[in-house]
Scaffold this motif. Sequence first.
Motif, PDB file in Angstrom:
ATOM      1  N   GLY A 358       0.819  -1.209   0.000  1.00  0.00           N
ATOM      2  CA  GLY A 358       0.000   0.000   0.000  1.00  0.00           C
ATOM      3  C   GLY A 358       0.850   1.256   0.000  1.00  0.00           C
ATOM      4  O   GLY A 358       0.558   2.223  -0.717  1.00  0.00           O
ATOM      5  N   ARG A 359       1.925   1.239   0.790  1.00  0.00           N
ATOM      6  CA  ARG A 359       2.816   2.405   0.818  1.00  0.00           C
ATOM      7  C   ARG A 359       3.501   2.599  -0.536  1.00  0.00           C
ATOM      8  O   ARG A 359       3.714   3.726  -0.978  1.00  0.00           O
ATOM      9  CB  ARG A 359       3.866   2.231   1.928  1.00  0.00           C
ATOM     10  N   GLY A 360       3.842   1.494  -1.190  1.00  0.00           N
ATOM     11  CA  GLY A 360       4.467   1.584  -2.514  1.00  0.00           C
ATOM     12  C   GLY A 360       3.553   2.236  -3.535  1.00  0.00           C
ATOM     13  O   GLY A 360       3.982   3.108  -4.307  1.00  0.00           O
ATOM     14  N   VAL A 361       2.276   1.820  -3.550  1.00  0.00           N
ATOM     15  CA  VAL A 361       1.304   2.418  -4.475  1.00  0.00           C
ATOM     16  C   VAL A 361       1.079   3.886  -4.123  1.00  0.00           C
ATOM     17  O   VAL A 361       0.966   4.743  -5.005  1.00  0.00           O
ATOM     18  CB  VAL A 361      -0.030   1.636  -4.427  1.00  0.00           C
ATOM     19  N   GLN A 362       1.039   4.180  -2.821  1.00  0.00           N
ATOM     20  CA  GLN A 362       0.815   5.558  -2.371  1.00  0.00           C
ATOM     21  C   GLN A 362       1.955   6.482  -2.812  1.00  0.00           C
ATOM     22  O   GLN A 362       1.718   7.617  -3.243  1.00  0.00           O
ATOM     23  CB  GLN A 362       0.689   5.558  -0.843  1.00  0.00           C
TER      24      GLN A 362
END
Length: 727
Positions: A358-362
């Motif tokens: 999720g942090r990567g996509v964010q």
Amino acid sequence: MFRRIGTAVVRHPIWTIVAWLIAAVAIVATAPSLPSNSDESSFLPKSYESIKAADLQEKAFPSAFTPSAIALYQRTDGGKLTAADQKDVARITSELGKKHIDQVQKVVPGQPSKDGRYTMTLVQMDSKNAGQPKQADAAKELRDEAKKLAKGTDLDVKLGGSAAQALDQQDSSKRGEALIGIGTFVIILVTLLIIFRAPILAVLPLVLIGLVSAVANGLIAYATKLFDLEANSSISSILIVVLFGVGTDYFLFLIFRYRESLRAGDEPKQAMINAVDRVGEAIASAAGAVIIAFLALVLSTLGFLKQMGPALAIAVGATLVAGLTLIPAVVSLIGPKVFWPSKSWQKEPQNARFAALGRGVQRRPALTAIVSGLILLVLSVGTLGYKATFDLASGSMPKTKESMVVQDELQKAYSAGAAAPTDVYLTSTDGKPLDKAAFDAYAQKLGAVDGVANARMTQVNKAGTTADFTVTLKYEASTDKAIDAVGRVRDVAHSEAPDGTEALVGGMSSIYKDINAAVNHDYKTVFPVAAVLIMIILGLLLRSVVAPWYLMASVGLGFGATLGATVWIFQEGQGHSGLMFMLPVIMYLFVVAIGTDYNILMIARLREEAREGREPREAAGMALRHAGPTVAAAGFILAATFATMMLAGNSLLSEMGFAVSFGIAVAAFVMAMFFTPALTALIGHAAWWPGHGDRAEVPAAGTGSSGPVRGDGDQSSTAHDPAGRRG
């Protein structure tokens, strides 16, 4: 609405379960048996030329000999047949005729092959029951009797033809169903045990969906009989996978949300009510998209797909109702003990892999969208090499089945097209007798067509108004070359028909050509209708005009990637002449409809996170963190259950199993996990235009709470949940 459903079910779980049990017993006890038909001509409407030709043949030549079964003889040592062998063949043929087997009308000797190594017995059956189970039963008796009569001779006898193919297809289907059923059960059981480490949770969906399966099959049988639909044995195998695969998906959607509510501190019964409330709309929308896509098959011109559409829609509809009533009732009755003996459900793991994703996509939504989009585009290139094959019989059973061995040997021993000749029926349009003097010239013109081995006039009806010209093609009936050749035969037959006559071209190659035309029609109608209806559902769910467009575009890319990968694996890798003709339609519906489920779940969660006041990129990251495990588990189980179809041992279900499982894996692990949330993050608030459904809602006056107020006026507090997640 979903909160009211959840409340009613949780407050009255016993009555809900009893109602389901009573309904199941009543439906199963009274449902008619599901008919089956393996006759490919029955899949086409009466308007197609091959069907018109078949109808004309029945009227003009009611006693015409059309073999439904072929007994093929050869010596056990592979040598040429001797005079003694010929006598044995004549005796067996005569004895088979005297058996008076049900459905068998005539048993006559056939022509020996040119090399003298093969000869045949031809068996005619009642044409009105072509493809029906009773003819498969007749083929079984014929096969057994022929082998008994050949004992003590030097002959090896095998039974082929359409009736024998129906028998072998039936046997193959039963074996395939058993393997698929066992594989599906094992995959669901093992995967759920690994995910939850709770035996009750692993067994529960199998028991509950088994009950739903009984109800769905009964309702399907009612619908099939009520609307006089065609059934095919392959549908049973697909139904097993759809019911248990989709049912487990909805079970997981609910259980993951229930666990999240419990972790947030909700009391168990309230946690289930909140779970139904929060995920109910996503489940209903996902099921609605699947049901509408399947119902779009009613627009198909093929009877097989017309029946499959409503059958699968009924199955998903029953699963949806169970997902909102039966499953919440049973789980709320058991309570948190459903997770026994595991205690990991009580606390969310820290630094979980989905939080990292999720942090990567964010942080990098553009890079995520580009990379995942490129993967789909590269795989889609394979669609350029797609070819169709139309031999449903050989596609739905292994090549080692006796009828398939006979088909192969007939093609080698005789002309490739001799096993299924093409018939041109020349009919007088004014009711006057045909001019027989024109027959030779007409036959010569048909025989001169590229791809035709020979053509001759074989019979004229008693009134002299219809003549049958038998055209033997150089190619096996289901090949692309044969279908192209029969197209040329049609052109010549129509254009060269003498004045006052019209020509109709029948036979298996003609049927396959019409099936090809019907499938092309379906591409132009079923695909766009299903897409538009799914977009409407997405628009209503998300209250957006923008989001449905890029969601459907992503699903379209997923379909292209799936078809491309299937072409590369089966056509290029395994050397198949083509993919089964109905595969793209089925693939489109499963990948687009079921694949949309995961997009719906992810985007619905993204919207929920945005309504908590988060910006688009942060909302996308949080959505992947919390909905990612559900999508991953559901996608894996559904893809794996469809992959069990590859155990059936025939090319139709192998291709279908690979294609749909691959498509679902792409939908879950590429589209829903990365491509869709990354695009939504990039587009930002504009993705929700004109409804602004992602904006935080203003608290009601006087509540004194900073928590957002839900649309039904029921305030939801996040005070106990530092992550801002709600039950």
